[in-house]
Design a protein around this motif. Structure first.
Motif, PDB file in Angstrom:
ATOM      1  N   GLY A  17     -47.276 -50.405  50.725  1.00 18.65           N
ATOM      2  CA  GLY A  17     -46.376 -50.109  49.621  1.00 18.65           C
ATOM      3  C   GLY A  17     -47.097 -50.057  48.285  1.00 18.65           C
ATOM      4  O   GLY A  17     -46.785 -49.207  47.438  1.00 18.65           O
ATOM      5  N   LEU A  18     -48.065 -50.932  48.075  1.00 16.24           N
ATOM      6  CA  LEU A  18     -48.826 -50.921  46.830  1.00 16.24           C
ATOM      7  C   LEU A  18     -49.637 -49.634  46.689  1.00 16.24           C
ATOM      8  O   LEU A  18     -49.767 -49.079  45.593  1.00 16.24           O
ATOM      9  CB  LEU A  18     -49.744 -52.142  46.774  1.00 16.24           C
ATOM     10  N   VAL A  19     -50.181 -49.157  47.803  1.00 13.84           N
ATOM     11  CA  VAL A  19     -50.927 -47.898  47.778  1.00 13.84           C
ATOM     12  C   VAL A  19     -50.002 -46.734  47.424  1.00 13.84           C
ATOM     13  O   VAL A  19     -50.342 -45.864  46.614  1.00 13.84           O
ATOM     14  CB  VAL A  19     -51.616 -47.652  49.133  1.00 13.84           C
ATOM     15  N   VAL A  20     -48.810 -46.716  48.027  1.00 20.79           N
ATOM     16  CA  VAL A  20     -47.840 -45.659  47.742  1.00 20.79           C
ATOM     17  C   VAL A  20     -47.441 -45.692  46.266  1.00 20.79           C
ATOM     18  O   VAL A  20     -47.303 -44.648  45.612  1.00 20.79           O
ATOM     19  CB  VAL A  20     -46.601 -45.797  48.645  1.00 20.79           C
ATOM     20  N   GLU A  21     -47.243 -46.888  45.736  1.00 22.16           N
ATOM     21  CA  GLU A  21     -46.875 -47.033  44.327  1.00 22.16           C
ATOM     22  C   GLU A  21     -47.925 -46.377  43.432  1.00 22.16           C
ATOM     23  O   GLU A  21     -47.605 -45.677  42.464  1.00 22.16           O
ATOM     24  CB  GLU A  21     -46.746 -48.519  43.983  1.00 22.16           C
ATOM     25  N   VAL A  46     -51.952 -49.218  35.937  1.00 16.83           N
ATOM     26  CA  VAL A  46     -51.356 -50.539  36.185  1.00 16.83           C
ATOM     27  C   VAL A  46     -51.184 -50.779  37.684  1.00 16.83           C
ATOM     28  O   VAL A  46     -51.511 -51.854  38.194  1.00 16.83           O
ATOM     29  CB  VAL A  46     -50.004 -50.672  35.457  1.00 16.83           C
ATOM     30  N   ALA A  47     -50.681 -49.788  38.411  1.00 19.63           N
ATOM     31  CA  ALA A  47     -50.467 -49.946  39.848  1.00 19.63           C
ATOM     32  C   ALA A  47     -51.784 -50.180  40.578  1.00 19.63           C
ATOM     33  O   ALA A  47     -51.867 -51.019  41.491  1.00 19.63           O
ATOM     34  CB  ALA A  47     -49.754 -48.722  40.417  1.00 19.63           C
ATOM     35  N   ALA A  48     -52.834 -49.460  40.192  1.00 19.01           N
ATOM     36  CA  ALA A  48     -54.134 -49.643  40.826  1.00 19.01           C
ATOM     37  C   ALA A  48     -54.672 -51.050  40.552  1.00 19.01           C
ATOM     38  O   ALA A  48     -55.225 -51.713  41.451  1.00 19.01           O
ATOM     39  CB  ALA A  48     -55.116 -48.588  40.321  1.00 19.01           C
ATOM     40  N   ALA A  49     -54.511 -51.524  39.317  1.00 22.88           N
ATOM     41  CA  ALA A  49     -54.995 -52.862  38.966  1.00 22.88           C
ATOM     42  C   ALA A  49     -54.221 -53.947  39.704  1.00 22.88           C
ATOM     43  O   ALA A  49     -54.807 -54.915  40.218  1.00 22.88           O
ATOM     44  CB  ALA A  49     -54.886 -53.061  37.451  1.00 22.88           C
ATOM     45  N   ALA A  99     -55.600 -56.709  42.418  1.00 25.75           N
ATOM     46  CA  ALA A  99     -55.486 -58.133  42.089  1.00 25.75           C
ATOM     47  C   ALA A  99     -54.718 -58.926  43.134  1.00 25.75           C
ATOM     48  O   ALA A  99     -54.969 -60.123  43.325  1.00 25.75           O
ATOM     49  CB  ALA A  99     -54.832 -58.295  40.716  1.00 25.75           C
ATOM     50  N   THR A 100     -53.782 -58.290  43.821  1.00 23.59           N
ATOM     51  CA  THR A 100     -52.905 -59.031  44.748  1.00 23.59           C
ATOM     52  C   THR A 100     -53.174 -58.709  46.217  1.00 23.59           C
ATOM     53  O   THR A 100     -52.489 -59.234  47.085  1.00 23.59           O
ATOM     54  CB  THR A 100     -51.427 -58.721  44.443  1.00 23.59           C
ATOM     55  N   TRP A 101     -54.147 -57.889  46.502  1.00 22.89           N
ATOM     56  CA  TRP A 101     -54.396 -57.452  47.876  1.00 22.89           C
ATOM     57  C   TRP A 101     -54.590 -58.636  48.820  1.00 22.89           C
ATOM     58  O   TRP A 101     -54.027 -58.699  49.914  1.00 22.89           O
ATOM     59  CB  TRP A 101     -55.611 -56.535  47.899  1.00 22.89           C
ATOM     60  N   ARG A 102     -55.368 -59.637  48.395  1.00 18.89           N
ATOM     61  CA  ARG A 102     -55.682 -60.773  49.267  1.00 18.89           C
ATOM     62  C   ARG A 102     -54.476 -61.692  49.462  1.00 18.89           C
ATOM     63  O   ARG A 102     -54.378 -62.380  50.479  1.00 18.89           O
ATOM     64  CB  ARG A 102     -56.858 -61.564  48.695  1.00 18.89           C
ATOM     65  N   VAL A 103     -53.568 -61.710  48.482  1.00 16.25           N
ATOM     66  CA  VAL A 103     -52.390 -62.571  48.608  1.00 16.25           C
ATOM     67  C   VAL A 103     -51.544 -62.155  49.803  1.00 16.25           C
ATOM     68  O   VAL A 103     -50.899 -62.990  50.447  1.00 16.25           O
ATOM     69  CB  VAL A 103     -51.543 -62.513  47.318  1.00 16.25           C
ATOM     70  N   PHE A 104     -51.588 -60.864  50.136  1.00 12.76           N
ATOM     71  CA  PHE A 104     -50.732 -60.350  51.196  1.00 12.76           C
ATOM     72  C   PHE A 104     -51.437 -60.188  52.534  1.00 12.76           C
ATOM     73  O   PHE A 104     -50.934 -59.477  53.406  1.00 12.76           O
ATOM     74  CB  PHE A 104     -50.119 -59.008  50.762  1.00 12.76           C
ATOM     75  N   ASP A 105     -52.602 -60.844  52.723  1.00  9.35           N
ATOM     76  CA  ASP A 105     -53.158 -60.832  54.075  1.00  9.35           C
ATOM     77  C   ASP A 105     -52.324 -61.754  54.962  1.00  9.35           C
ATOM     78  O   ASP A 105     -51.574 -62.592  54.473  1.00  9.35           O
ATOM     79  CB  ASP A 105     -54.640 -61.229  54.086  1.00  9.35           C
ATOM     80  N   ARG A 106     -52.429 -61.579  56.254  1.00  9.99           N
ATOM     81  CA  ARG A 106     -51.530 -62.274  57.181  1.00  9.99           C
ATOM     82  C   ARG A 106     -51.636 -63.786  57.079  1.00  9.99           C
ATOM     83  O   ARG A 106     -50.628 -64.489  57.111  1.00  9.99           O
ATOM     84  CB  ARG A 106     -51.814 -61.820  58.615  1.00  9.99           C
TER      85      ARG A 106
END
Length: 421
Positions: free
Chosen positions: A297-301, A389-392, A396-403
């Motif tokens: 979803g972040l990538v789509v954003e 902003v979306a790319a940043a 910044a939050t990519w690791r928060v959403f690992d399993r």
């Protein structure tokens, strides 16, 4: 999916679903007609985006208070009263337009009142759902609500709003008033009591003040890394998304060369994606996990803003809106189900509203940002800002959403949910 989801979700959910679908139709035509109405009165990006500011400012001003009230009152009754008030409010605008007495100030005032009602209505509806369906069916229920609203709110109401406005400018607003009346009547038929705020038998004198209870809900949300991150993340993204969407009517007419019907068709594309996401959302989330869903979803954003900044093709814009619709439905299913499942029942209104305060409070600033930036730097400038902003935020939050991180955060929230409110 299960062959008989409606039977499992139950008759109370079916009534709630029907009321939501009918209200969604009215909301959808107003969402399309209001920008068209103000664009017919002015070509200023700042004045046009001011309509979005008026509609979203209540989230910043009243969402926390609304959550506190929802936890003290019967949530169904709150929804009924709000629908009646909104019916009168939008009805006044419809009559004014029919009599050619519309004005920018009147439209701003109506949108502000509608937005204020929405802070109460949404907090109540989000908080009531866990009392209507079983906890393990929350993803399915949220998906069904999203699918119904998406079909009528955007897929049907998008072109319908444009057609009605072209035929008679007052028609969309009068239709919306009627939808609120029907919604209120249907919700009045919903059986049961939906008041969770006070423990049974507790003396009224022992109850904390309203503001103390609101603060408790805010602290509960901020104590959990996953829910806190989701709220702050979507809050940042909503600022730039609102900036982009607040001038979409101008982008569609001036850059893409679309009329009122074509502008409405863009919302149909958004709805088509939203419907697809809602229908397959439960299966996708279970198959690929919430972690993958949020990351994609972040990538789509990010891609959404980039495409809107670069493209002059209505087809390309429609396609990215459709993809964004899929993302929006999946994101809603994941985040709402997490909030509803992990929050104590007596705190749902306050925690949901605290989440919405962080997630939607900044949208009012986004509306102003869109108008100011577009006025000084051109119509595509808000989309370029949104891309950055979306790319940043994604990085910044990519690791928060690992399993592993999500499992740990979810476990922490689940433990806290059993604590004393």
């Amino acid at each position: 999916m299960d062959a008989s989801p409606v039977a499992k979700l139950g008759p109370r959910f079916t009534l709630l679903w029907t009321a939501s679908a009918i209200s969604g139709l009215g909301d959808g035509v107003t969402m399309v007609a209001a920008p068209l109405l103000i664009a017919s009165m002015t070509s200023s990006p700042l004045v046009v985006s001011g309509a979005t500011f008026a509609a979203t400012l209540p989230w910043l001003l009243f969402s926390l208070l609304s959550g506190g009230l929802v936890d003290r009152l019967d949530r169904r009754r709150v929804m009924v009263v709000v629908d009646w008030i909104r019916a009168v409010t939008i009805g006044v605008l419809g009559v004014a337009v029919a009599l050619h007495r519309e004005s920018v100030v009147l439209l701003y005032a109506v949108l502000f009142l509608l937005g204020t009602g929405e802070t109460l209505f949404r907090a109540a509806s989000m908080s009531m759902l866990p009392a209507v369906v079983q906890p393990d069916l929350l993803e399915r229920a949220n998906g069904r609500l999203s699918a119904a609203r998406t079909v009528v709110h955007d897929m049907i109401a998008g072109p319908l709003g444009g057609l009605l406005f072209a035929a008679a400018a007052a028609a969309p607003f009068l239709l919306d008033a009627g939808s609120f009346v029907v919604g209120a009547l249907l919700l009045s038929l919903l059986p049961g009591t939906y008041r969770e705020g006070q423990a049974p038998g507790a003396p009224a004198a022992e109850r904390a003040s309203l503001w103390s209870e609101i603060a408790t809900g805010v602290r509960w949300l901020l104590a959990h890394r996953l829910l806190r991150t989701l709220a702050v993340l979507i809050g940042l993204l909503n600022v730039t998304l609102t900036a982009a969407m607040s001038i979409l009517v101008l982008l569609a007419t001036e850059r893409l060369g679309l009329g009122s019907v074509g502008y409405g068709a863009l919302f149909t594309a958004l709805a088509a994606g939203g419907l697809l996401g809602a229908l397959v959302g439960e299966r996708l989330v279970r198959r690929f996990t919430a972690s993958v869903t949020l990351r994609v979803g972040l990538v789509v954003e990010t891609l959404f803003h980039l495409t809107m900044a670069l493209s002059t093709s209505p087809i390309a814009v429609g396609a990215i809106l459709a993809l964004f619709g899929v993302h929006g439905s999946l994101w809603m299913i994941v985040t709402m189900s997490l909030l509803q499942r992990l929050t104590p029942a007596a705190m749902l209104g306050r925690v949901n509203s605290a989440y919405l305060f962080l997630a939607a409070g900044g949208t009012a600033f986004g509306a102003v940002l869109g108008g100011v930036v577009a006025t000084h730097f051109g119509l595509t400038a808000p989309y370029w800002i949104g891309f950055v902003v979306a790319a940043a935020v994604t990085a910044a939050t990519w690791r928060v959403f690992d399993r592993r991180s999500m499992a740990a955060a979810t476990s922490t929230a689940a433990d806290a949910a059993t604590a004393t409110v």
